[in-house]
Design an enzyme around this catalytic site. Sequence first.
Site, PDB file in Angstrom:
ATOM      1  N   GLY A  11     199.387   5.063  36.227  1.00 57.83           N
ATOM      2  CA  GLY A  11     200.196   5.624  35.167  1.00 57.83           C
ATOM      3  C   GLY A  11     201.593   6.012  35.451  1.00 57.83           C
ATOM      4  N   TYR A 150     189.471  13.340  23.502  1.00 57.63           N
ATOM      5  CA  TYR A 150     190.590  13.749  24.782  1.00 57.63           C
ATOM      6  C   TYR A 150     190.248  14.767  25.503  1.00 57.63           C
ATOM      7  CZ  TYR A 150     195.001  14.503  27.052  1.00 57.63           C
ATOM      8  OH  TYR A 150     196.152  14.608  27.901  1.00 57.63           O
ATOM      9  N   LYS A 154     188.972  14.912  29.530  1.00 59.79           N
ATOM     10  CA  LYS A 154     189.731  15.905  30.346  1.00 59.79           C
ATOM     11  C   LYS A 154     188.708  17.046  31.124  1.00 59.79           C
ATOM     12  CE  LYS A 154     193.624  13.687  30.254  1.00 59.79           C
ATOM     13  NZ  LYS A 154     193.992  13.024  31.483  1.00 59.79           N
TER      14      LYS A 154
HETATM   15  N1  LIG Z   1     202.240  15.173  28.197  1.00 56.31           N
HETATM   16  C1  LIG Z   1     201.224  16.205  28.139  1.00 56.31           C
HETATM   17  O1  LIG Z   1     201.518  16.966  27.265  1.00 56.31           O
HETATM   18  C2  LIG Z   1     200.184  15.981  28.922  1.00 56.31           C
HETATM   19  C3  LIG Z   1     199.356  17.334  29.095  1.00 56.31           C
HETATM   20  C4  LIG Z   1     198.259  17.554  29.938  1.00 56.31           C
HETATM   21  C5  LIG Z   1     197.732  16.330  30.828  1.00 56.31           C
HETATM   22  N2  LIG Z   1     198.717  15.156  30.584  1.00 56.31           N
HETATM   23  C6  LIG Z   1     198.075  14.027  31.309  1.00 56.31           C
HETATM   24  O2  LIG Z   1     199.176  13.454  32.183  1.00 56.31           O
HETATM   25  C7  LIG Z   1     198.847  12.185  32.538  1.00 56.31           C
HETATM   26  C8  LIG Z   1     199.951  11.394  32.248  1.00 56.31           C
HETATM   27  O3  LIG Z   1     200.496  11.388  30.946  1.00 56.31           O
HETATM   28  P1  LIG Z   1     202.183  11.560  30.579  1.00 56.31           P
HETATM   29  O4  LIG Z   1     202.199  12.745  29.872  1.00 56.31           O
HETATM   30  O5  LIG Z   1     203.007  11.262  31.554  1.00 56.31           O
HETATM   31  O6  LIG Z   1     202.015  10.517  29.459  1.00 56.31           O
HETATM   32  P2  LIG Z   1     203.115   9.243  29.395  1.00 56.31           P
HETATM   33  O7  LIG Z   1     202.525   8.389  28.181  1.00 56.31           O
HETATM   34  O8  LIG Z   1     204.323   9.240  29.536  1.00 56.31           O
HETATM   35  O9  LIG Z   1     202.388   8.179  30.748  1.00 56.31           O
HETATM   36  C9  LIG Z   1     201.086   7.650  30.694  1.00 56.31           C
HETATM   37  C10 LIG Z   1     201.260   6.201  31.518  1.00 56.31           C
HETATM   38  O10 LIG Z   1     200.163   5.735  31.518  1.00 56.31           O
HETATM   39  C11 LIG Z   1     200.069   4.709  31.532  1.00 56.31           C
HETATM   40  N3  LIG Z   1     198.722   3.871  31.163  1.00 56.31           N
HETATM   41  C12 LIG Z   1     198.088   4.006  30.030  1.00 56.31           C
HETATM   42  N4  LIG Z   1     196.876   3.409  29.868  1.00 56.31           N
HETATM   43  C13 LIG Z   1     196.885   2.727  31.128  1.00 56.31           C
HETATM   44  C14 LIG Z   1     195.936   1.774  31.935  1.00 56.31           C
HETATM   45  N5  LIG Z   1     194.913   1.257  31.036  1.00 56.31           N
HETATM   46  N6  LIG Z   1     196.032   1.369  32.949  1.00 56.31           N
HETATM   47  C15 LIG Z   1     197.139   1.576  33.561  1.00 56.31           C
HETATM   48  N7  LIG Z   1     198.240   2.552  33.179  1.00 56.31           N
HETATM   49  C16 LIG Z   1     198.015   3.096  31.823  1.00 56.31           C
HETATM   50  C17 LIG Z   1     201.310   4.398  30.345  1.00 56.31           C
HETATM   51  O11 LIG Z   1     201.647   2.953  30.396  1.00 56.31           O
HETATM   52  C18 LIG Z   1     201.959   5.230  30.794  1.00 56.31           C
HETATM   53  O12 LIG Z   1     202.998   4.823  31.762  1.00 56.31           O
HETATM   54  C19 LIG Z   1     197.567  11.633  31.293  1.00 56.31           C
HETATM   55  O13 LIG Z   1     196.574  11.570  32.156  1.00 56.31           O
HETATM   56  C20 LIG Z   1     197.724  12.886  30.554  1.00 56.31           C
HETATM   57  O14 LIG Z   1     196.604  12.784  29.785  1.00 56.31           O
HETATM   58  C21 LIG Z   1     199.594  14.906  29.702  1.00 56.31           C
END
Ligand SMILES: NC(=O)c1ccc[n+]([C@@H]2O[C@H](COP(=O)([O-])OP(=O)(O)OC[C@H]3O[C@@H](n4cnc5c(N)ncnc54)[C@H](O)[C@@H]3O)[C@@H](O)[C@H]2O)c1
Length: 256
Positions: A11, A150, A154
């Site tokens: 990701g 979700y 997590k």
């Molecule tokens: N943004 C928030 O508020 C937040 C808070 C807590 C945790 N997170 C976690 O952080 C992590 C990163 O998310 P983010 O906030 O940077 O969001 P984001 O959407 O910017 O990035 C997520 C990335 O994962 C990639 N992805 C999705 N499905 C995929 C797959 N099947 N195979 C490969 N890549 C895939 C997407 O293309 C994207 O580039 C996630 O696990 C998310 O759950 C985010």
Amino acid sequence: MLAGKVALVTGAAQGIGLEATRLLLRNGAKVSMLDVNETIGKSSCSSLQKEFSLSDVMFTTVDVTRSEDLVAAFERTKQMFGGLDIVLNNAGICIELKWKKMIDINLVAVIEGTKLGVEHMSTSNGGKGGTIINVASMGGLMGMTFAPVYSASKHGVVGFSRSLRELAQSDGIRVNCICPEFTDTAIVKDGMSGMNEETKARVKNLEFLTPEKVAEGILELVTDTTKAGAVMTVTIKSGIDYYSMLGDPKVTKAEV
Ligand SMILES: NC(=O)c1ccc[n+]([C@@H]2O[C@H](COP(=O)([O-])OP(=O)(O)OC[C@H]3O[C@@H](n4cnc5c(N)ncnc54)[C@H](O)[C@@H]3O)[C@@H](O)[C@H]2O)c1
């Protein structure tokens, strides 16, 4: 600080994964970026190659739910960069309507990525040891009324990662997870679609973390060799901190 180390980040095209990649590169690691989004992934990788060096970062299009592709990407990383020391299982989505797919990405692929990390880095397999960081969420420590699946995925990541703390002794691999609260990235837009108007309004007024701040926490987990099985939280109120299960002094002591 990380010269000679090789990291694999899922990701990594944007958001937290991209900022973690940048910080790992800044600290001297080589990084193998994996993402299902080929367009953004290639473009982010080529910017990073200009910012750092062509030979320090590479991109592979991988859907983490496709086991064969994930296995091949681990192999490719080792072949291109000559080793593997850090795995960041970060890819995630927040789309309740696609709940089975979400569990596959957010939990099953994290388990798979962890297993592959252990296979490649374990000292009991002839590897050098290493560190695995799984990206969970504050939603993995508390309920989320607008995104129950979700939250379940997590919680799974937190429980799985905490349960692997003994790998530090048996295999030379520290496994930790990180639980950020709302962070300013693309995933939030998808998550908001499941919220009622009141929750949406509340969330819009919140202060969001930056992905750079979460990346700082990830770097701390990579470099702090004293923690295994720890659950890091990153919040606006307390910054980078650690979560301990109240009422379980033995676990708390072992964790932080
Ligand atoms: N943004 C928030 O508020 C937040 C808070 C807590 C945790 N997170 C976690 O952080 C992590 C990163 O998310 P983010 O906030 O940077 O969001 P984001 O959407 O910017 O990035 C997520 C990335 O994962 C990639 N992805 C999705 N499905 C995929 C797959 N099947 N195979 C490969 N890549 C895939 C997407 O293309 C994207 O580039 C996630 O696990 C998310 O759950 C985010």
